[in-house]
Motif scaffolding. Sequence first.
Motif, PDB file in Angstrom:
ATOM      1  N   ALA A 180     -10.079 -27.810 -20.700  1.00  0.00           N
ATOM      2  CA  ALA A 180     -10.630 -27.982 -19.356  1.00  0.00           C
ATOM      3  C   ALA A 180      -9.737 -28.923 -18.552  1.00  0.00           C
ATOM      4  O   ALA A 180      -9.090 -29.825 -19.102  1.00  0.00           O
ATOM      5  CB  ALA A 180     -12.035 -28.549 -19.441  1.00  0.00           C
ATOM      6  N   VAL A 181      -9.696 -28.690 -17.248  1.00  0.00           N
ATOM      7  CA  VAL A 181      -8.915 -29.530 -16.342  1.00  0.00           C
ATOM      8  C   VAL A 181      -9.883 -30.244 -15.403  1.00  0.00           C
ATOM      9  O   VAL A 181     -10.641 -29.594 -14.667  1.00  0.00           O
ATOM     10  CB  VAL A 181      -7.911 -28.690 -15.529  1.00  0.00           C
ATOM     11  CG1 VAL A 181      -7.124 -29.596 -14.578  1.00  0.00           C
ATOM     12  CG2 VAL A 181      -6.956 -27.943 -16.458  1.00  0.00           C
ATOM     13  N   ALA A 182      -9.860 -31.557 -15.427  1.00  0.00           N
ATOM     14  CA  ALA A 182     -10.792 -32.339 -14.603  1.00  0.00           C
ATOM     15  C   ALA A 182     -10.277 -32.520 -13.184  1.00  0.00           C
ATOM     16  O   ALA A 182      -9.073 -32.485 -12.929  1.00  0.00           O
ATOM     17  CB  ALA A 182     -11.023 -33.702 -15.258  1.00  0.00           C
ATOM     18  N   GLY A 183     -11.233 -32.698 -12.260  1.00  0.00           N
ATOM     19  CA  GLY A 183     -10.871 -33.009 -10.882  1.00  0.00           C
ATOM     20  C   GLY A 183     -10.186 -31.895 -10.126  1.00  0.00           C
ATOM     21  O   GLY A 183      -9.460 -32.148  -9.165  1.00  0.00           O
ATOM     22  N   THR A 184     -10.444 -30.649 -10.547  1.00  0.00           N
ATOM     23  CA  THR A 184      -9.813 -29.500  -9.882  1.00  0.00           C
ATOM     24  C   THR A 184     -10.879 -28.463  -9.556  1.00  0.00           C
ATOM     25  O   THR A 184     -11.228 -27.625 -10.394  1.00  0.00           O
ATOM     26  CB  THR A 184      -8.725 -28.869 -10.780  1.00  0.00           C
ATOM     27  OG1 THR A 184      -7.806 -29.894 -11.181  1.00  0.00           O
ATOM     28  CG2 THR A 184      -7.981 -27.777 -10.049  1.00  0.00           C
ATOM     29  N   GLY A 185     -11.434 -28.548  -8.353  1.00  0.00           N
ATOM     30  CA  GLY A 185     -12.470 -27.603  -7.938  1.00  0.00           C
ATOM     31  C   GLY A 185     -13.767 -27.772  -8.714  1.00  0.00           C
ATOM     32  O   GLY A 185     -14.050 -28.831  -9.274  1.00  0.00           O
ATOM     33  N   ASP A 186     -14.559 -26.710  -8.757  1.00  0.00           N
ATOM     34  CA  ASP A 186     -15.838 -26.738  -9.470  1.00  0.00           C
ATOM     35  C   ASP A 186     -15.657 -26.489 -10.958  1.00  0.00           C
ATOM     36  O   ASP A 186     -16.497 -26.883 -11.767  1.00  0.00           O
ATOM     37  CB  ASP A 186     -16.776 -25.671  -8.875  1.00  0.00           C
ATOM     38  CG  ASP A 186     -17.088 -25.944  -7.423  1.00  0.00           C
ATOM     39  OD1 ASP A 186     -17.558 -27.058  -7.124  1.00  0.00           O
ATOM     40  OD2 ASP A 186     -16.860 -25.056  -6.579  1.00  0.00           O
ATOM     41  N   ALA A 187     -14.586 -25.811 -11.329  1.00  0.00           N
ATOM     42  CA  ALA A 187     -14.279 -25.546 -12.737  1.00  0.00           C
ATOM     43  C   ALA A 187     -12.810 -25.174 -12.831  1.00  0.00           C
ATOM     44  O   ALA A 187     -12.269 -24.509 -11.948  1.00  0.00           O
ATOM     45  CB  ALA A 187     -15.150 -24.413 -13.276  1.00  0.00           C
ATOM     46  N   ALA A 188     -12.158 -25.603 -13.908  1.00  0.00           N
ATOM     47  CA  ALA A 188     -10.740 -25.280 -14.085  1.00  0.00           C
ATOM     48  C   ALA A 188     -10.394 -25.304 -15.565  1.00  0.00           C
ATOM     49  O   ALA A 188     -10.907 -26.132 -16.321  1.00  0.00           O
ATOM     50  CB  ALA A 188      -9.859 -26.270 -13.320  1.00  0.00           C
ATOM     51  N   THR A 189      -9.541 -24.377 -15.968  1.00  0.00           N
ATOM     52  CA  THR A 189      -9.108 -24.273 -17.366  1.00  0.00           C
ATOM     53  C   THR A 189      -7.601 -24.061 -17.430  1.00  0.00           C
ATOM     54  O   THR A 189      -7.043 -23.270 -16.669  1.00  0.00           O
ATOM     55  CB  THR A 189      -9.810 -23.079 -18.057  1.00  0.00           C
ATOM     56  OG1 THR A 189     -11.225 -23.272 -18.026  1.00  0.00           O
ATOM     57  CG2 THR A 189      -9.358 -22.965 -19.512  1.00  0.00           C
ATOM     58  N   LEU A 190      -6.964 -24.789 -18.337  1.00  0.00           N
ATOM     59  CA  LEU A 190      -5.535 -24.616 -18.602  1.00  0.00           C
ATOM     60  C   LEU A 190      -5.371 -23.812 -19.888  1.00  0.00           C
ATOM     61  O   LEU A 190      -5.958 -24.153 -20.918  1.00  0.00           O
ATOM     62  CB  LEU A 190      -4.846 -25.970 -18.753  1.00  0.00           C
ATOM     63  CG  LEU A 190      -3.437 -25.944 -19.379  1.00  0.00           C
ATOM     64  CD1 LEU A 190      -2.439 -25.274 -18.440  1.00  0.00           C
ATOM     65  CD2 LEU A 190      -2.979 -27.361 -19.735  1.00  0.00           C
ATOM     66  N   ALA A 243       0.014 -28.671  -9.573  1.00  0.00           N
ATOM     67  CA  ALA A 243       0.099 -27.566  -8.611  1.00  0.00           C
ATOM     68  C   ALA A 243      -1.274 -26.972  -8.335  1.00  0.00           C
ATOM     69  O   ALA A 243      -1.611 -26.646  -7.183  1.00  0.00           O
ATOM     70  CB  ALA A 243       1.047 -26.491  -9.147  1.00  0.00           C
ATOM     71  N   ALA A 244      -2.098 -26.832  -9.369  1.00  0.00           N
ATOM     72  CA  ALA A 244      -3.440 -26.271  -9.202  1.00  0.00           C
ATOM     73  C   ALA A 244      -4.305 -27.179  -8.327  1.00  0.00           C
ATOM     74  O   ALA A 244      -5.056 -26.705  -7.457  1.00  0.00           O
ATOM     75  CB  ALA A 244      -4.090 -26.065 -10.560  1.00  0.00           C
ATOM     76  N   LYS A 245      -4.208 -28.477  -8.534  1.00  0.00           N
ATOM     77  CA  LYS A 245      -4.970 -29.439  -7.717  1.00  0.00           C
ATOM     78  C   LYS A 245      -4.581 -29.318  -6.244  1.00  0.00           C
ATOM     79  O   LYS A 245      -5.442 -29.345  -5.354  1.00  0.00           O
ATOM     80  CB  LYS A 245      -4.738 -30.871  -8.211  1.00  0.00           C
ATOM     81  CG  LYS A 245      -5.493 -31.234  -9.482  1.00  0.00           C
ATOM     82  CD  LYS A 245      -5.198 -32.674  -9.885  1.00  0.00           C
ATOM     83  CE  LYS A 245      -6.097 -33.146 -11.025  1.00  0.00           C
ATOM     84  NZ  LYS A 245      -5.882 -32.373 -12.267  1.00  0.00           N
ATOM     85  N   GLU A 246      -3.290 -29.186  -5.987  1.00  0.00           N
ATOM     86  CA  GLU A 246      -2.834 -29.064  -4.597  1.00  0.00           C
ATOM     87  C   GLU A 246      -3.318 -27.762  -3.969  1.00  0.00           C
ATOM     88  O   GLU A 246      -3.709 -27.733  -2.800  1.00  0.00           O
ATOM     89  CB  GLU A 246      -1.302 -29.143  -4.536  1.00  0.00           C
ATOM     90  CG  GLU A 246      -0.763 -30.544  -4.665  1.00  0.00           C
ATOM     91  CD  GLU A 246       0.680 -30.677  -4.169  1.00  0.00           C
ATOM     92  OE1 GLU A 246       1.144 -29.800  -3.408  1.00  0.00           O
ATOM     93  OE2 GLU A 246       1.338 -31.667  -4.557  1.00  0.00           O
TER      94      GLU A 246
END
Length: 300
Positions: A180-190, A243-246
């Motif tokens: 899981a990737v924190a702080g990126t939208g409502d949900a994010a996975t790497l 990049a995903a956060k941006e």
Amino acid sequence: MQRRAERDQGAAQRAKRLHRVLVCAAAVPVMLIAAGCSSDSGSGSGGDSAGGGNGSASSGTGADSGASASAAPTVQAAAYNSLPDACGTMSKKTLKSLTPESSKGKKGTSEAGTRGSCSWSSLDNNGVKGSQFRWLNVSLLRFESDTSRGTGEAQAGKYYEQQVQDAQSVAGAKNTKSQAVAGTGDAATLVRYDLKKKEGAFKQQTVVARVENVVVTVDYNGAGLAGDKTPNADDLSKLAEQAAKEAVAAVSAANGDGGANPAPSAPASKAPSKSASPSPTASKSASTSASPSKSAAKTS
């Protein structure tokens, strides 16, 4: 004397019978009248009952019509109504870190406000000393609420899960890991894995994120070519997450301060606008452009 007595007795009996006849005759009309009244009352009650039944049926029909009119399908409006230009989601500083040798992004298939993608390719060629290759792709897909398919957020959630599963099941991938990737939208996975190709050993990083009714997919890979060393996967993962956060922040900014601008629940058209709701074809195209397997193939 005896005959007179018998005559008197007979007369008395006839008088008595006559009295009974008269009494009965007087009683007959009363009974007939009572029966008539009773019959009229029953008919009236039956009529009223029938009439009431008809009235109830009419009233029920009207109520059903009213209920049908008030029960028109509704669906919660989508929070995000627009998308940024995919090629404008990355800052120059970020692009310098991820694809240092790229001049500008190459725009992919897009539809204003619905979907878009952009890719950057970088080759740091050091001749006989080898080369470092990097490739970045950002894809955006927005879903519109629809009475037949559900809310835009629900549709985006399903697409998000499918994108993660696709990244986890790429043919030929080795050492696949997900987190899981924190702080990126409502949900994010790497999702990260190794992919061996004829040019070299590629390190693939795919970040899938959902923010409201929009799904962002970032594909980033790198390889050491012509004998150069293979890049560090952890370093590539950090850059892919950045990049995903941006990209997610760019989507939120394109929809106003704070990102969300939800509208009150309202009846939705059964035939949503073609430009506002991604069709299965559009979704498939966006999925293709964001697919990790396709992304990795482009590096060859």
